[in-house]
Design a protein around this motif. Structure first.
Motif, mmCIF file in Angstrom:
data_model
loop_
_atom_site.group_PDB
_atom_site.id
_atom_site.type_symbol
_atom_site.label_atom_id
_atom_site.label_comp_id
_atom_site.label_asym_id
_atom_site.label_seq_id
_atom_site.Cartn_x
_atom_site.Cartn_y
_atom_site.Cartn_z
ATOM 1 N N ASP A 57 0.728 -1.313 -0.229
ATOM 2 C CA ASP A 57 0.187 -0.011 -0.268
ATOM 3 C C ASP A 57 1.047 1.324 -0.016
ATOM 4 N N ASN A 58 0.944 1.955 -1.099
ATOM 5 C CA ASN A 58 1.776 3.146 -1.338
ATOM 6 C C ASN A 58 1.336 4.319 -0.492
ATOM 7 N N PHE A 59 0.251 4.282 0.192
ATOM 8 C CA PHE A 59 -0.207 5.301 1.185
ATOM 9 C C PHE A 59 -0.321 4.920 2.499
ATOM 10 N N SER A 60 0.282 4.083 2.962
ATOM 11 C CA SER A 60 0.434 3.485 4.171
ATOM 12 C C SER A 60 1.472 4.021 5.075
ATOM 13 N N VAL A 61 1.097 4.126 6.451
ATOM 14 C CA VAL A 61 2.268 4.638 7.367
ATOM 15 C C VAL A 61 3.593 4.045 7.100
ATOM 16 N N ASP A 62 3.596 2.695 6.781
ATOM 17 C CA ASP A 62 5.140 1.954 6.434
ATOM 18 C C ASP A 62 5.375 2.552 5.184
ATOM 19 N N ALA A 63 4.774 2.765 4.390
ATOM 20 C CA ALA A 63 5.276 3.549 2.858
ATOM 21 C C ALA A 63 5.994 4.906 3.314
ATOM 22 N N VAL A 64 5.432 5.625 4.039
ATOM 23 C CA VAL A 64 6.007 6.884 4.564
ATOM 24 C C VAL A 64 7.481 6.579 5.214
ATOM 25 N N PHE A 65 7.572 5.386 6.101
ATOM 26 C CA PHE A 65 8.672 5.040 6.667
ATOM 27 C C PHE A 65 9.743 4.740 5.664
ATOM 28 N N ASN A 66 9.227 3.792 4.812
ATOM 29 C CA ASN A 66 10.117 3.305 3.683
ATOM 30 C C ASN A 66 10.681 4.675 2.896
ATOM 31 N N TYR A 67 9.795 5.515 2.615
ATOM 32 C CA TYR A 67 10.437 6.757 2.056
ATOM 33 C C TYR A 67 11.504 7.437 2.661
ATOM 34 N N GLY A 68 11.053 7.615 3.966
ATOM 35 C CA GLY A 68 12.234 8.177 4.741
ATOM 36 C C GLY A 68 13.382 7.627 4.856
ATOM 37 N N LEU A 69 13.380 6.224 5.197
ATOM 38 C CA LEU A 69 14.683 5.684 5.010
ATOM 39 C C LEU A 69 15.698 5.619 3.716
ATOM 40 N N ARG A 70 14.675 5.615 2.758
ATOM 41 C CA ARG A 70 15.458 5.703 1.255
ATOM 42 C C ARG A 70 15.917 7.349 1.229
ATOM 43 N N LEU A 71 15.377 8.257 1.558
ATOM 44 C CA LEU A 71 15.656 9.492 1.531
ATOM 45 C C LEU A 71 17.086 9.555 2.342
ATOM 46 N N MET A 72 17.006 9.080 3.647
ATOM 47 C CA MET A 72 18.268 9.193 4.348
ATOM 48 C C MET A 72 19.588 8.325 3.693
ATOM 49 N N LEU A 73 19.062 7.367 3.181
ATOM 50 C CA LEU A 73 20.296 6.603 2.481
ATOM 51 C C LEU A 73 20.653 7.475 1.348
ATOM 52 N N CYS A 74 19.975 8.017 0.693
ATOM 53 C CA CYS A 74 20.476 8.989 -0.433
ATOM 54 C C CYS A 74 21.191 10.169 0.024
ATOM 55 N N GLU A 75 20.558 10.817 1.081
ATOM 56 C CA GLU A 75 21.668 11.816 1.737
ATOM 57 C C GLU A 75 22.840 11.527 2.278
ATOM 58 N N ARG A 76 22.760 10.398 2.812
ATOM 59 C CA ARG A 76 24.175 9.819 3.251
ATOM 60 C C ARG A 76 25.028 9.645 2.238
ATOM 61 N N MET A 77 24.538 9.124 1.063
ATOM 62 C CA MET A 77 25.637 8.869 -0.270
ATOM 63 C C MET A 77 25.734 10.122 -0.890
ATOM 64 N N HIS A 78 25.177 11.000 -0.482
ATOM 65 C CA HIS A 78 25.559 12.484 -1.269
ATOM 66 C C HIS A 78 26.579 13.018 -0.627
ATOM 67 N N LYS A 79 26.732 12.554 0.754
ATOM 68 C CA LYS A 79 27.904 13.463 1.642
ATOM 69 C C LYS A 79 29.177 12.876 1.124
#
Length: 182
Positions: free
Chosen positions: A138-160
Motif C-alpha cells: 500500500d503506497n499510502f500507508s504509514v509504512d510506505a512513508v517510513f520506507n520513503y524516509g529511510l530511502r531519503l536518509m540513505l540517499c542523503e548519506r551517499m550524497h555526503k
C-alpha cells in the motif's frame, strides 16, 4: 489501516542512483516536519526517530516494516563487524553471529573491496534492495512513508561522500600524523 494520501502526494519522487550530482528534492528534516503535520502523534514520533543505525538490542517500534528493516540492518552490521574483526585478527566473541547467507555474502563482498567508497556504495545499493524487498504494498500507508524516509536518509548519506573532499581530508590527516602540517 491508516491511509496518508495527502502526505504521500506531497512527497516528491527522487532517484536513489549513486549519482551524487543529482540534488535531492527535500531533506530529511523537511520530511520529518511533514510527518509531524500530517501523521498521528504516535506515527509522527516514530517517523522523527527514523535512523539508519538500528538499536543494538531489538526494540519494537510498533511497525512490522520498521522492525524488519532494523533487524536486517542489525544483522548486516554484526556481519560486517565480525568480518572486520577477523581481518584484523581480533576477537569477535561479543558480536552476535549472523547466519543469513545473503547478508553474510553482502558483508563479505563489501569487506573484500579495496576502496572504502566502493564498499559504501555497494552497501548502500544492498540496503536499498532490502527496502525494495520489504516495501509495503500500500503506497499510502504509514509504512510506505517510513520506507520513503529511510530511502531519503540513505540517499542523503551517499550524497555526503565526495571523492575529492575525502582525498583532501585523508591527506590532511596523513600529514598531521607525519607532522607535516602545511
Amino acid at each position: 489501516m491508516k491511509h496518508l494520501y495527502y502526505l504521500v502526494s506531497q512527497l516528491p519522487s527522487f532517484s536513489s542512483s549513486a549519482d551524487s550530482n543529482n540534488k535531492l528534492p527535500i531533506t530529511t528534516e523537511y520530511f520529518k516536519d511533514l510527518c509531524q503535520r500530517f501523521m498521528s502523534p504516535e506515527d509522527a514520533e516514530t517517523a522523527s526517530k527514523l535512523s539508519l543505525e538500528p538499536p543494538r538490542v531489538k526494540e519494537s517500534t510498533g511497525s512490522v516494516f520498521l522492525d524488519t528493516w532494523y533487524q536486517q540492518e542489525r544483522k548486516l552490521r554484526f556481519a560486517l563487524a565480525q568480518l572486520r574483526a577477523l581481518k584484523m585478527k581480533k576477537d569477535a566473541k561479543d558480536i552476535p553471529a549472523t547466519t543469513e547467507a545473503e547478508i553474510v555474502q553482502a558483508a563479505r563482498t563489501a569487506t573484500g573491496m579495496d576502496s572504502p567508497l566502493s564498499a559504501e556504495q555497494y552497501l548502500n545499493e544492498y540496503r536499498l534492495s532490502v527496502l525494495d524487498k520489504i516495501a509495503p504494498l500500500d503506497n499510502f500507508s504509514v509504512d510506505a512513508v517510513f520506507n520513503y524516509g529511510l530511502r531519503l536518509m540513505l540517499c542523503e548519506r551517499m550524497h555526503k561522500f565526495n571523492k575529492d573532499e575525502g582525498l583532501a581530508s585523508y591527506r590532511k590527516i596523513y600529514d598531521e600524523i607525519l607532522g607535516e602540517n602545511k
